[in-house]
Every structure is written in C-alpha cells, then in structure tokens.
Design an enzyme around this catalytic site. Structure first.
Site, PDB file in Angstrom:
ATOM      1  N   SER A  13       0.830  -1.214   0.000  1.00 37.78           N
ATOM      2  CA  SER A  13       0.000   0.000   0.000  1.00 37.78           C
ATOM      3  C   SER A  13       0.865   1.267   0.000  1.00 37.78           C
ATOM      4  O   SER A  13       0.475   2.279  -0.595  1.00 37.78           O
ATOM      5  CB  SER A  13      -0.978  -0.004   1.177  1.00 37.78           C
ATOM      6  OG  SER A  13      -0.310   0.133   2.400  1.00 37.78           O
ATOM      7  N   ARG A  91      13.091  -7.911   4.861  1.00 40.14           N
ATOM      8  CA  ARG A  91      14.343  -8.660   4.912  1.00 40.14           C
ATOM      9  C   ARG A  91      15.382  -7.830   5.657  1.00 40.14           C
ATOM     10  O   ARG A  91      15.445  -6.614   5.492  1.00 40.14           O
ATOM     11  CB  ARG A  91      14.894  -8.930   3.499  1.00 40.14           C
ATOM     12  CG  ARG A  91      14.023  -9.788   2.634  1.00 40.14           C
ATOM     13  CD  ARG A  91      13.988 -11.220   3.070  1.00 40.14           C
ATOM     14  NE  ARG A  91      15.305 -11.835   3.143  1.00 40.14           N
ATOM     15  CZ  ARG A  91      15.535 -13.013   3.730  1.00 40.14           C
ATOM     16  NH1 ARG A  91      14.548 -13.680   4.302  1.00 40.14           N
ATOM     17  NH2 ARG A  91      16.753 -13.510   3.752  1.00 40.14           N
ATOM     18  N   HIS A 109       9.429   2.942   8.661  1.00 44.54           N
ATOM     19  CA  HIS A 109       9.313   2.054   9.812  1.00 44.54           C
ATOM     20  C   HIS A 109       8.115   2.515  10.641  1.00 44.54           C
ATOM     21  O   HIS A 109       7.984   3.709  10.920  1.00 44.54           O
ATOM     22  CB  HIS A 109      10.602   2.107  10.638  1.00 44.54           C
ATOM     23  CG  HIS A 109      10.548   1.198  11.824  1.00 44.54           C
ATOM     24  ND1 HIS A 109      10.657  -0.172  11.708  1.00 44.54           N
ATOM     25  CD2 HIS A 109      10.351   1.455  13.137  1.00 44.54           C
ATOM     26  CE1 HIS A 109      10.536  -0.719  12.913  1.00 44.54           C
ATOM     27  NE2 HIS A 109      10.351   0.240  13.794  1.00 44.54           N
ATOM     28  N   THR A 141      20.852   2.740   6.927  1.00 38.79           N
ATOM     29  CA  THR A 141      22.257   2.539   7.283  1.00 38.79           C
ATOM     30  C   THR A 141      22.385   1.098   7.795  1.00 38.79           C
ATOM     31  O   THR A 141      21.365   0.440   8.043  1.00 38.79           O
ATOM     32  CB  THR A 141      22.687   3.532   8.384  1.00 38.79           C
ATOM     33  OG1 THR A 141      21.784   3.398   9.483  1.00 38.79           O
ATOM     34  CG2 THR A 141      22.678   4.968   7.878  1.00 38.79           C
ATOM     35  N   ASP A 145      17.013   0.062  11.335  1.00 41.60           N
ATOM     36  CA  ASP A 145      16.072   1.103  11.764  1.00 41.60           C
ATOM     37  C   ASP A 145      16.730   2.252  12.533  1.00 41.60           C
ATOM     38  O   ASP A 145      16.171   2.762  13.506  1.00 41.60           O
ATOM     39  CB  ASP A 145      14.937   0.485  12.620  1.00 41.60           C
ATOM     40  CG  ASP A 145      14.145  -0.564  11.856  1.00 41.60           C
ATOM     41  OD1 ASP A 145      14.023  -0.440  10.631  1.00 41.60           O
ATOM     42  OD2 ASP A 145      13.641  -1.512  12.486  1.00 41.60           O
ATOM     43  N   GLN A 173      -1.176   7.616   7.872  1.00 38.54           N
ATOM     44  CA  GLN A 173      -0.146   8.675   7.868  1.00 38.54           C
ATOM     45  C   GLN A 173       1.076   8.253   7.041  1.00 38.54           C
ATOM     46  O   GLN A 173       1.729   9.089   6.417  1.00 38.54           O
ATOM     47  CB  GLN A 173       0.275   9.024   9.301  1.00 38.54           C
ATOM     48  CG  GLN A 173      -0.837   9.603  10.145  1.00 38.54           C
ATOM     49  CD  GLN A 173      -1.488  10.801   9.472  1.00 38.54           C
ATOM     50  OE1 GLN A 173      -0.806  11.655   8.897  1.00 38.54           O
ATOM     51  NE2 GLN A 173      -2.810  10.866   9.506  1.00 38.54           N
TER      52      GLN A 173
HETATM   53  C1  GRF Z   1       4.037  -0.722   6.780  1.00 36.00           C
HETATM   54  O1  GRF Z   1       3.419  -0.615   8.016  1.00 36.00           O
HETATM   55  C2  GRF Z   1       5.473  -0.271   6.867  1.00 36.00           C
HETATM   56  O2  GRF Z   1       5.675   0.733   7.796  1.00 36.00           O
HETATM   57  C3  GRF Z   1       6.168  -1.526   7.330  1.00 36.00           C
HETATM   58  O3  GRF Z   1       5.503  -2.566   6.671  1.00 36.00           O
HETATM   59  C4  GRF Z   1       4.179  -2.171   6.339  1.00 36.00           C
HETATM   60  C5  GRF Z   1       4.042  -2.320   4.862  1.00 36.00           C
HETATM   61  O4  GRF Z   1       2.746  -2.132   4.395  1.00 36.00           O
HETATM   62  N1  GRF Z   1       7.583  -1.424   7.077  1.00 36.00           N
HETATM   63  P1  GRF Z   1       2.467  -2.043   2.847  1.00 36.00           P
HETATM   64  O5  GRF Z   1       3.024  -3.296   2.192  1.00 36.00           O
HETATM   65  O6  GRF Z   1       3.121  -0.796   2.317  1.00 36.00           O
HETATM   66  O7  GRF Z   1       0.975  -1.988   2.719  1.00 36.00           O
END
Ligand code: GRF
Length: 211
Positions: A13, A91, A109, A141, A145, A173
């Site tokens: 998404s 990954r 993140h 980096t 995270d 958001q």
């Molecule tokens: C999101 O919550 C993102 O922050 C995390 O994994 C999720 C991915 O969702 N790293 P999508 O595949 O973009 O819908």
C-alpha cells in the site's frame, strides 16, 4: 528524470501511494521497477497492471544472506536507480548491500524511531503505555532502523486500541509522509548532515495527526 526502484514483500500500500503521487504530482521521476522477495506479493500485480516493470528475487533460492543480497543488488542495478525505496520489504539487509546503496535508499518504519526498532511496533507501543505512536521515514544505514530521519508522523494511541486499530491509524499517515519524502529526494531538496536531515524548502518534516 530520476529512476525510483521500490522493494516490497506484501500488499504494497505504501508503494501504491508513491506510484500515485509520482504520477499525479508530476515528479521529475519515474517508477523504474517494483521488486519483491516474494513471488506472490500482492503489490506486484498492482504495479504490473500499471505497466511498471516488476521482478522478484526469492530469498529461499539462495543459500546465504550474502548470495541473496548480491542477486537483489544486481537486479536493482539493472534498473539504474537514483533512489531505492523500501516499502514493507521484510528482509534484514547485509552491510555490503546497504553500503552499495547508502545515501540513496529510504525505508519506512512503523514507529517513532528511535523507539521500537524491529518488529511488532504497535503491540510494543500499546504495551509500553505510549500516548503517541507513528511512523518514520529514514535513510537506510547498516544498523537496523537507525538511519538519519527524513520525516515522522505521529498519531495518538487511544484507549482500547489494539495493534490492528493502531496500525491502521499509523498506515494512513505512512501514505501521506512516504510519498512526500521520496518527492523531496527526487527533487533534491534533502540535505543530510550526520544524523540530521533538513528539507531545504522548509516543508514540514513532522506531521501530527489530530486525536
Ligand atoms: C508498513 O506498516 C510499513 O511501515 C512496514 O511494513 C508495512 C508495509 O505495508 N515497514 P504495505 O506493504 O506498504 O501496505
């Protein structure tokens, strides 16, 4: 025209939000490819349907993390990326891979870093009694995270929240701030100084969603 390569593992998404913003806001960029480590990632279909090149590199086909990352880097490089966007790419990356793309690789993140790196961020924020949660877009980096922060979005944690309800509020958001961060990158309006990232046009690097 800058080339954006987006890496996903699932529904994609955030990738969709970036693809749509790139087209509707006429960024000086194109989505060169969407690449997944999972052949059945839902987002691959979305990208292919829009005529975007797709590729998958199945991590299960490689004996070591290094072998997988080397093939992944080769695949990404085949699309001549100016920026590599990790959008739910699940990954852990080797240091060599990260160094290869350092300064031109972004991640989102789902927490207000440096709080809650790693997995299960929403459950951990609720468990810790946080009143604020959110998402962070950062440069990648080698330390997981921990890279320089480009933009953060904060949302309230409400009484009765579950990881699912909180994650839905945060995800909304994410879809607002991740495209913004990628646009800044392709427009060349980010200035990185150590851990600090400035947006040279003065656009807000913090979004606080109302309770
Ligand atoms: C999101 O919550 C993102 O922050 C995390 O994994 C999720 C991915 O969702 N790293 P999508 O595949 O973009 O819908």
């Amino acid at each position: 025209m800058k080339n954006i390569v987006i890496l996903i593992s699932g529904r994609g998404s955030n990738m969709e939000a970036i693809v749509e913003a790139c087209a509707s806001q006429q960024w000086p960029a194109r989505i060169a490819a969407v690449i997944s480590n999972k052949l059945d990632a839902g987002g691959l279909r979305y990208a292919a349907d829009r005529g975007i090149a797709t590729a998958s590199v199945n991590h299960k086909d490689y004996a070591t993390r290094e072998d997988f990352d080397a093939e992944l880097a080769r695949t990404i490089d085949g699309f001549a990326p100016d920026v590599v966007v990790l959008a739910g790419f699940m990954r852990i990356l080797t240091e060599g891979f990260v160094r290869h793309f350092e300064g031109r690789m972004l991640n989102i993140h789902p927490s207000l870093l440096p709080a809650f790196p790693g997995l299960h961020t929403h459950a951990r924020a609720i468990e810790a009694g946080c009143k604020l949660a959110g998402a962070t877009v950062h440069f990648v980096t080698p330390e997981l995270d921990h890279g320089p922060i480009v933009v953060q979005a904060a949302v309230p944690v409400l009484p009765g929240d579950t990881p699912d309800t909180l994650s839905a509020r945060v995800l909304q958001q994410e879809h607002a701030v991740y495209p913004r961060a990628v646009r800044w990158f392709v427009e060349g309006t980010l200035q990185v100084n150590g851990h600090q990232v400035a947006q040279t046009e003065g656009e807000a690097q913090l979004v606080v969603a109302a309770a």
